[in-house]
Design an enzyme around this catalytic site. Sequence first.
Site, PDB file in Angstrom:
ATOM      1  N   ASP A 203       0.826  -1.198   0.000  1.00 50.20           N
ATOM      2  CA  ASP A 203       0.000   0.000   0.000  1.00 50.20           C
ATOM      3  C   ASP A 203       0.872   1.266   0.000  1.00 50.20           C
ATOM      4  O   ASP A 203       1.864   1.337   0.736  1.00 50.20           O
ATOM      5  CB  ASP A 203      -0.840  -0.059   1.288  1.00 50.20           C
ATOM      6  CG  ASP A 203      -2.020   0.874   1.265  1.00 50.20           C
ATOM      7  OD1 ASP A 203      -2.887   0.711   0.397  1.00 50.20           O
ATOM      8  OD2 ASP A 203      -2.082   1.763   2.136  1.00 50.20           O
ATOM      9  N   GLU A 267       1.922  -0.264  -4.783  1.00 48.61           N
ATOM     10  CA  GLU A 267       0.972   0.783  -5.165  1.00 48.61           C
ATOM     11  C   GLU A 267       1.788   2.061  -5.259  1.00 48.61           C
ATOM     12  O   GLU A 267       2.286   2.571  -4.255  1.00 48.61           O
ATOM     13  CB  GLU A 267      -0.133   0.946  -4.124  1.00 48.61           C
ATOM     14  CG  GLU A 267      -1.193   1.923  -4.626  1.00 48.61           C
ATOM     15  CD  GLU A 267      -2.081   2.519  -3.544  1.00 48.61           C
ATOM     16  OE1 GLU A 267      -3.135   3.063  -3.890  1.00 48.61           O
ATOM     17  OE2 GLU A 267      -1.731   2.452  -2.346  1.00 48.61           O
TER      18      GLU A 267
END
Length: 529
Positions: A203, A267
């Site tokens: 993330d 990400e």
Amino acid sequence: MTDTDIPWWKTAVLYQIYPRSFADSNGDGMGDIAGIIDHLDHLDWLGVDGIWLSPVTVSPNADWGYDVADFCAVQPDLGTLAEFDRLVAEAERRGIRILMDLVPNHTSVEHPWFVDSRSSKTAEKRDWYVWADPGPDGTPPNNWVSSFGGPAWTLDPATGQYYLHNHLSEQPDLNWWSDDVREAFDDVFGFWFDRGVAGFRIDVCNVIIKDAELRDNPPSTEDDDFDVQLFGQQPVYNGNRPEVHDVLRRWRKLTDATDPPRLLIGETPVKVAALAAYYGDGTDELHLAFNFPFITAPFEAEAMRRIVEDTEEHFPAGAWPAWTGSNHDMSRFSSRWAEGDGAKIRTALVMLLGLRGTPVLYQGDEIGLGDRAMAHEDMRDPLGVAYFPAYAGRDAMRTPMPWRSGPGGGFTEAGARPWLPLGDDDGATVEEQRNDPDSVLAFTRRLIALRRETPDLQTGSYRSLPSPAGVWAWRRGDSVTVVLNLTGDDTELEGVEGRVVLDSRNRRQGTAIRGPLTLGPWESVIVVG
Ligand code: GLC
């Protein structure tokens, strides 16, 4: 390099599951791990090689799993660790690997690390998070704004200092300058690797390190992208710092040393030129990094081709792109690129699976699922709840999978209330499409199978071919040509020779091309020869 030297993820088709919306096995209206196990046969039949699971770790759900309170335990309403182990085993039995979601930038305010950290200025874990004194007039330590809006700092009255959060105030940012934090995450990796996970999607991995001096971000200018202008500042110091690469190299070493080596997908919401850096020298940082300029580009030949060419040009040798059109944060491609039009949806799928790189489908992409209209009172995403109607948040792309028609949609029991509405029952369900050879689902499956049996489609190099305006054609390796007509007009392309192995209109598979290749509106073909 022989075929066996090619790592599995380069030839793989990956599939993102948003667990809470995939399949509910116990009738509480929320998807769960057992529900995923129940539907592994669907993914096996579809031809998926790996699953990225959005977080299934413990969370008070301020941001639906992306605020983690325990990195090494399963969220009770999604299942148990034993069920997770069963998922890994059942997936493996079908040749499918499981990737976890790792959220290293921040934790939940309820994580014991943060509970300790905020307890006093001398707490053992005080420096695991980013704390700073107020400015002279009591204001936040600097001008940083959260990517979820508002100041990135919250004052903690107990100790009189502010803590940093690049997202919600319930998501305090960890201090990645701390060796203890780095070591704690090495242990998290180890915990899940021991359970057989094949890797992690990481993330917001571009922002984990912040400027050590906490300098103010410079103001945005009219040359900046719209979102940067919206925030009023360029995110120069609260993310994208050069030192993030030290952490990525540390993780790559760690994953390379495991047997088998594990996969890291980042990400990385940055421009293409900056994206390349997250691959390091091509072998020593991320294996795959999501290409956000591609996701957010208009579905137009020139715009898309430019991003792909830039990507190919900037990437270091050995770096491998990842292509995706939808995820749990972005509008689904079926709506955004294709406006729900079946011809455009098929052509978008040909693009995603025809480029050089690893395609990552989001649950529902395989049936052309679109965003669902969402009333404010049904919203669960904190961003939609807070900012509607200026911004409707992310619920529209997180609605439950429509497995079949009827109450509960095959997602949950009839009579149970799904945690997000299913939307209109328009018959676009997995069951219905499985029985229809002309469906988007049947098409996606054919495309995946074709990729699997065509080595140049999997690993062949990319080269743009000259084509008329609105048409995008490219060569993969020595044998494959992919042509997309991204216009609503008939068109022709000279110089393509070979046999049509896939046609988005399903009308001339197996035929040889004689003369110019003709394409109808939004038609795409894959040619071998
Ligand atoms: C990532 C996730 C998103 C989450 C945010 C904060 O962007 O994909 O869902 O809200 O990070 O963790």
